[in-house]
Design a protein around this motif. Structure first.
Motif, PDB file in Angstrom:
ATOM      1  N   TYR A 128     -10.639  17.867 -28.715  1.00 25.40           N
ATOM      2  CA  TYR A 128      -9.503  17.549 -29.588  1.00 25.40           C
ATOM      3  C   TYR A 128      -8.207  17.494 -28.774  1.00 25.40           C
ATOM      4  N   PRO A 129      -7.162  16.883 -29.352  1.00 23.42           N
ATOM      5  CA  PRO A 129      -5.887  16.785 -28.626  1.00 23.42           C
ATOM      6  C   PRO A 129      -5.430  18.157 -28.136  1.00 23.42           C
ATOM      7  N   PHE A 130      -4.913  18.179 -26.923  1.00 29.25           N
ATOM      8  CA  PHE A 130      -4.345  19.407 -26.370  1.00 29.25           C
ATOM      9  C   PHE A 130      -2.863  19.160 -26.167  1.00 29.25           C
ATOM     10  N   ILE A 131      -2.064  19.871 -26.936  1.00 24.23           N
ATOM     11  CA  ILE A 131      -0.615  19.767 -26.793  1.00 24.23           C
ATOM     12  C   ILE A 131      -0.149  21.113 -26.275  1.00 24.23           C
ATOM     13  N   ARG A 157       2.683   2.241 -15.931  1.00 27.84           N
ATOM     14  CA  ARG A 157       2.186   0.912 -16.305  1.00 27.84           C
ATOM     15  C   ARG A 157       2.128  -0.002 -15.078  1.00 27.84           C
ATOM     16  N   PHE A 158       0.995  -0.645 -14.889  1.00 29.00           N
ATOM     17  CA  PHE A 158       0.824  -1.650 -13.836  1.00 29.00           C
ATOM     18  C   PHE A 158       0.851  -2.996 -14.557  1.00 29.00           C
ATOM     19  N   VAL A 159       2.003  -3.680 -14.449  1.00 28.63           N
ATOM     20  CA  VAL A 159       2.256  -4.829 -15.313  1.00 28.63           C
ATOM     21  C   VAL A 159       1.246  -5.955 -15.063  1.00 28.63           C
ATOM     22  N   ASN A 160       1.051  -6.343 -13.787  1.00 29.78           N
ATOM     23  CA  ASN A 160       0.152  -7.473 -13.505  1.00 29.78           C
ATOM     24  C   ASN A 160      -1.312  -7.126 -13.726  1.00 29.78           C
ATOM     25  N   ALA A 161      -1.680  -5.908 -13.408  1.00 34.50           N
ATOM     26  CA  ALA A 161      -3.073  -5.476 -13.630  1.00 34.50           C
ATOM     27  C   ALA A 161      -3.340  -5.275 -15.119  1.00 34.50           C
ATOM     28  N   ASP A 162      -2.274  -5.237 -15.933  1.00 27.45           N
ATOM     29  CA  ASP A 162      -2.372  -5.011 -17.379  1.00 27.45           C
ATOM     30  C   ASP A 162      -3.132  -3.715 -17.677  1.00 27.45           C
ATOM     31  N   ALA A 163      -2.651  -2.644 -17.034  1.00 21.75           N
ATOM     32  CA  ALA A 163      -3.266  -1.328 -17.214  1.00 21.75           C
ATOM     33  C   ALA A 163      -2.163  -0.278 -17.313  1.00 21.75           C
ATOM     34  N   ILE A 164      -2.391   0.734 -18.115  1.00 20.64           N
ATOM     35  CA  ILE A 164      -1.424   1.836 -18.229  1.00 20.64           C
ATOM     36  C   ILE A 164      -2.177   3.150 -18.104  1.00 20.64           C
ATOM     37  N   MET A 165      -1.737   3.974 -17.160  1.00 23.87           N
ATOM     38  CA  MET A 165      -2.281   5.338 -17.067  1.00 23.87           C
ATOM     39  C   MET A 165      -1.445   6.197 -18.012  1.00 23.87           C
ATOM     40  N   ILE A 166      -2.105   6.766 -19.026  1.00 26.20           N
ATOM     41  CA  ILE A 166      -1.356   7.412 -20.103  1.00 26.20           C
ATOM     42  C   ILE A 166      -1.369   8.933 -20.023  1.00 26.20           C
ATOM     43  N   GLY A 167      -1.952   9.504 -18.962  1.00 29.30           N
ATOM     44  CA  GLY A 167      -1.937  10.966 -18.873  1.00 29.30           C
ATOM     45  C   GLY A 167      -2.813  11.597 -19.937  1.00 29.30           C
ATOM     46  N   ASP A 168      -2.420  12.764 -20.427  1.00 24.09           N
ATOM     47  CA  ASP A 168      -3.319  13.548 -21.289  1.00 24.09           C
ATOM     48  C   ASP A 168      -2.880  13.637 -22.743  1.00 24.09           C
ATOM     49  N   PHE A 169      -1.886  12.858 -23.198  1.00 27.97           N
ATOM     50  CA  PHE A 169      -1.527  12.989 -24.619  1.00 27.97           C
ATOM     51  C   PHE A 169      -2.561  12.316 -25.521  1.00 27.97           C
TER      52      PHE A 169
END
Ligand SMILES: [Zn+2]
Length: 318
Positions: free
Chosen positions: A205-208, A187-199
């Motif tokens: 379709y979802p890959f688990i 999470r980049f708090v000031n940029a208000d962005a979150i890199m969430i990876g691949d979940f």
């Protein structure tokens, strides 16, 4: 090696290889170009070009994050080893400063195979303890076995690890076994962005990846955590595909829950995996999931891989 040994090796490699790696031989590394997208005054996303990576036709490899500025560069993920020079050139077009830290969202090669390239330039590698353990176990061939690819600093499931650099607060938020056993959201708090990876993904379709410690329950928890952590305007940046915001998570989660419920009913009726796959339980969603019916490695289509995973997790009582 005797025949039993050879067979063991074949099955072992099959069991630990993520589906994306099955298409590895056909990736046209020489054709990959790196596109740079500025998401905040000092935060950039790098992604590979379309149509050259059969495992990721929408964009080669996994997305890279670059926080730049006078305190040095903080990187998220490292893409394929083979395109390290192109990634580095793209970073240098943003900022000539030292690359100080590199964190991995998860273990898959399209996010970590380039690690050693940046470690050798002085970056300190960080990741979940589970990710490092998984990397040490992987029977990767040279040069992918370079010990320089291994995270130096590891952390568990506690409070987020925080970095203060370049006027930004970066939070490494550990996620319980979701896409893999060692996922982290950044999470980049000031940029208000979150890199969430691949979940979360919006291509296929979802890959688990249960062979690498992922779990259906954990993936659902990760989606809840994302919605809780994000504000209404937070840009959520998946490892592949387009950016979303937290409301986009709702139909995605509901689709997983609906498929889970349907598969559970079929299991209760004594259906085998083949029968469950033949029932085409994703049919109501297929038109809305780009790439959902494309091949996804050894398991068949992306839909088949997803349903097989749901079936196996429910059968195991997870
Ligand atoms: Zn992945």
């Amino acid at each position: 090696m005797n025949r039993a040994g050879q067979l063991f090796l074949v099955f072992f490699v099959a069991a630990v290889t993520p589906a994306s790696a099955w298409a590895q031989a056909a990736i046209q590394y020489d054709k990959i170009e790196i596109k740079t997208d500025k998401v905040a005054p000092n935060l950039y996303m790098l992604s590979g070009s379309e149509g050259v990576d059969p495992g990721h036709p929408d964009g080669a490899g996994g997305r890279i994050g670059v926080l730049a500025g006078p305190d040095g560069i903080f990187m998220v993920d490292s893409q394929y080893l083979q395109i390290g020079d192109k990634v580095l050139a793209a970073i240098r077009r943003i900022d000539p400063g030292p690359i100080r830290f590199l964190v991995n969202t998860h273990i898959h090669g399209d996010h970590t195979a380039g690690n050693a390239t940046f470690a050798k330039l002085g970056a300190v590698l960080l990741a979940r303890e589970e990710l490092r353990e998984g990397m040490e176990r992987q029977p990767a061939p040279a040069p992918a076995r370079d010990p320089g690819r291994l995270p130096v600093v590891t952390y568990g499931m506690g409070d987020p690890v925080r970095f203060r650099m370049n006027g930004e607060t970066v939070e490494l938020i550990p996620v319980r076994a979701a896409h893999t056993g060692g996922d982290t959201m950044i999470r980049f708090v000031n940029a208000d962005a979150i890199m969430i990876g691949d979940f979360y993904r919006n291509f296929g379709y979802p890959f688990i990846d249960t062979n690498n410690g992922g779990s259906l329950k954990g993936a659902l928890e990760a989606l809840e955590l994302t919605m809780k952590t994000a504000g209404p305007n937070t840009r959520l940046i998946p490892g592949h595909g387009t950016y979303i915001n937290r409301t986009d998570i709702i139909p995605y989660r509901d689709m997983i829950l609906a498929v889970q419920t349907r598969v559970q009913q079929l299991i209760a009726q004594g259906k085998t995996l083949q029968e469950v796959l033949a029932a085409k339980v994703t049919a109501p969603y297929d038109a809305k999931v780009p790439g959902g019916l494309l091949p996804a490695g050894a398991a068949g289509t992306s839909a088949d891989r997803f349903v097989s995973m749901v079936y196996a997790q429910l059968k195991e009582g997870r």
